[in-house]
Scaffold this active site. Structure first.
Site, PDB file in Angstrom:
ATOM      1  N   GLN A   1      34.543 -48.295 -76.881  1.00 48.11           N
ATOM      2  CA  GLN A   1      34.396 -47.564 -78.142  1.00 48.11           C
ATOM      3  C   GLN A   1      35.770 -47.341 -78.784  1.00 48.11           C
ATOM      4  OE1 GLN A   1      32.506 -43.815 -77.553  1.00 48.11           O
ATOM      5  NE2 GLN A   1      32.408 -43.464 -79.754  1.00 48.11           N
TER       6      GLN A   1
ATOM      7  N   SER B   1      31.026 -39.687 -78.364  1.00 49.59           N
ATOM      8  CA  SER B   1      29.625 -40.114 -78.367  1.00 49.59           C
ATOM      9  C   SER B   1      28.953 -39.670 -77.078  1.00 49.59           C
ATOM     10  CB  SER B   1      29.524 -41.633 -78.481  1.00 49.59           C
ATOM     11  OG  SER B   1      28.201 -42.029 -78.196  1.00 49.59           O
TER      12      SER B   1
ATOM     13  N   HIS C   1      26.589 -40.978 -75.785  1.00 47.73           N
ATOM     14  CA  HIS C   1      26.193 -42.157 -75.007  1.00 47.73           C
ATOM     15  C   HIS C   1      27.173 -42.444 -73.875  1.00 47.73           C
ATOM     16  CE1 HIS C   1      22.603 -43.541 -77.094  1.00 47.73           C
ATOM     17  NE2 HIS C   1      23.172 -43.101 -78.212  1.00 47.73           N
TER      18      HIS C   1
ATOM     19  N   ASP D   1      18.675 -44.082 -76.762  1.00 50.08           N
ATOM     20  CA  ASP D   1      17.970 -44.325 -78.013  1.00 50.08           C
ATOM     21  C   ASP D   1      16.701 -45.081 -77.642  1.00 50.08           C
ATOM     22  OD1 ASP D   1      20.052 -43.160 -79.361  1.00 50.08           O
ATOM     23  OD2 ASP D   1      21.012 -45.047 -79.906  1.00 50.08           O
TER      24      ASP D   1
ATOM     25  N   GLU E   1      18.285 -37.920 -86.094  1.00 54.66           N
ATOM     26  CA  GLU E   1      18.009 -39.171 -85.377  1.00 54.66           C
ATOM     27  C   GLU E   1      16.777 -38.965 -84.512  1.00 54.66           C
ATOM     28  OE1 GLU E   1      21.336 -40.671 -83.124  1.00 54.66           O
ATOM     29  OE2 GLU E   1      22.519 -41.056 -84.924  1.00 54.66           O
TER      30      GLU E   1
ATOM     31  N   HIS F   1      17.051 -40.511 -80.745  1.00 51.27           N
ATOM     32  CA  HIS F   1      18.111 -40.198 -79.775  1.00 51.27           C
ATOM     33  C   HIS F   1      17.670 -39.044 -78.866  1.00 51.27           C
ATOM     34  CE1 HIS F   1      22.540 -39.826 -78.693  1.00 51.27           C
ATOM     35  NE2 HIS F   1      22.048 -38.683 -78.258  1.00 51.27           N
TER      36      HIS F   1
END
Ligand SMILES: [Zn+2]
Length: 256
Positions: free
Chosen positions: A135, A170, A172, A179, A227, A230
């Site tokens: 990232q 993030s 993630h 997601d 979202e 998510h």
């Protein structure tokens, strides 16, 4: 007598090829069934229709105490709270054999998706763990590109951060966020919340320790637009309270 014996022998001779034929047919059937089974298996894998069975991955660190570490599951990651560079996460590969997630969230995720599947729903995990370093590379490439166009570092950073999460910011990267979309509607847009899969997930996720992390009308708190796809693992206790009260993880953590 001699003639009759001859006739029997002749019949026997005729019978032999017929038996062979039957045997061949059976063999053909077995082969066809085998290859069809493999083809179906491949198609299912390709489309992500994989039965989520934690047992299958028993060797990958699924111990009884997984899910017990509540504090870790409640880690807050946002633009103000980036993950430390040396943040370590124990990863396991998901049953789709593509994505990875935190071992802690693995079993609850499988249980949730299996429960939905039993209701006739089909999910696809389209994003899970993301590496901080990767990232950072992507982010810095964008910053450098803007600087080449005359932006100062600060302005370039701000500009890129509008579209992309800065490194470490993030969720993630914790391996706890997933997601999840409907198999037959994989777009990350406003239409996702109208799929049966998404409606079911939002209704049942808390039972498995997951929350809808970026709800509608909470953008001022999360700093992330709504979202519907998510989902974040926080453990059952926190998830039930967050989803029942319709609050965010930020608000929950302030209260405890
Ligand atoms: Zn996400």
């Amino acid at each position: 007598m001699y003639q009759r014996q001859n006739a029997i022998q002749r019949r026997k001779k005729k019978k032999a090829p017929r038996c062979l034929g039957k045997l061949l047919l059976i063999l053909l059937w077995v082969a066809a069934a085998f290859f069809m089974g493999r083809a179906v298996g491949k198609a299912e894998k390709y489309y992500g229709i994989v039965e989520y069975q934690p047992e299958e991955f028993g060797e990958q660190g699924l111990e009884d105490d997984l899910g017990g570490d509540e504090a870790e599951a409640l880690i807050l990651v946002n633009k103000e709270n980036p993950l430390p560079d040396d943040y370590e996460v124990e990863l396991v590969t998901l049953p789709d054999r593509v994505h990875k997630g935190a071992s802690q969230a693995y079993e609850p995720l499988c249980e949730m998706l299996n429960a939905g599947r039993r209701e006739g729903l089909a999910f696809e995990v389209c994003s899970a763990y993301r590496d901080i370093e990767r990232q950072r590379q992507l982010f810095e490439e964008d910053v450098v590109a803007l600087m080449a166009r005359g932006y100062s570092y600060e302005r370039a950073y701000e500009e890129v951060a509008k579209e992309t999460m800065p490194p470490g910011c993030s969720e993630h990267s914790t391996g706890l966020a997933f997601d999840i979309v409907a198999l037959d509607y994989q777009l990350l847009d406003a239409g996702q919340e109208r799929t049966e899969e998404n409606i079911w997930l939002r209704e049942h996720c808390a039972e498995y320790g997951f929350i809808l992390r970026y709800p509608k009308d909470k953008e001022d708190i999360t700093q992330i637009s709504y979202e519907s796809w998510h989902f974040r693992y926080v453990g059952e206790k926190a998830a039930k309270e967050i989803m029942e009260r319709g609050i965010t993880l930020e608000e929950y953590l302030k209260d405890i």
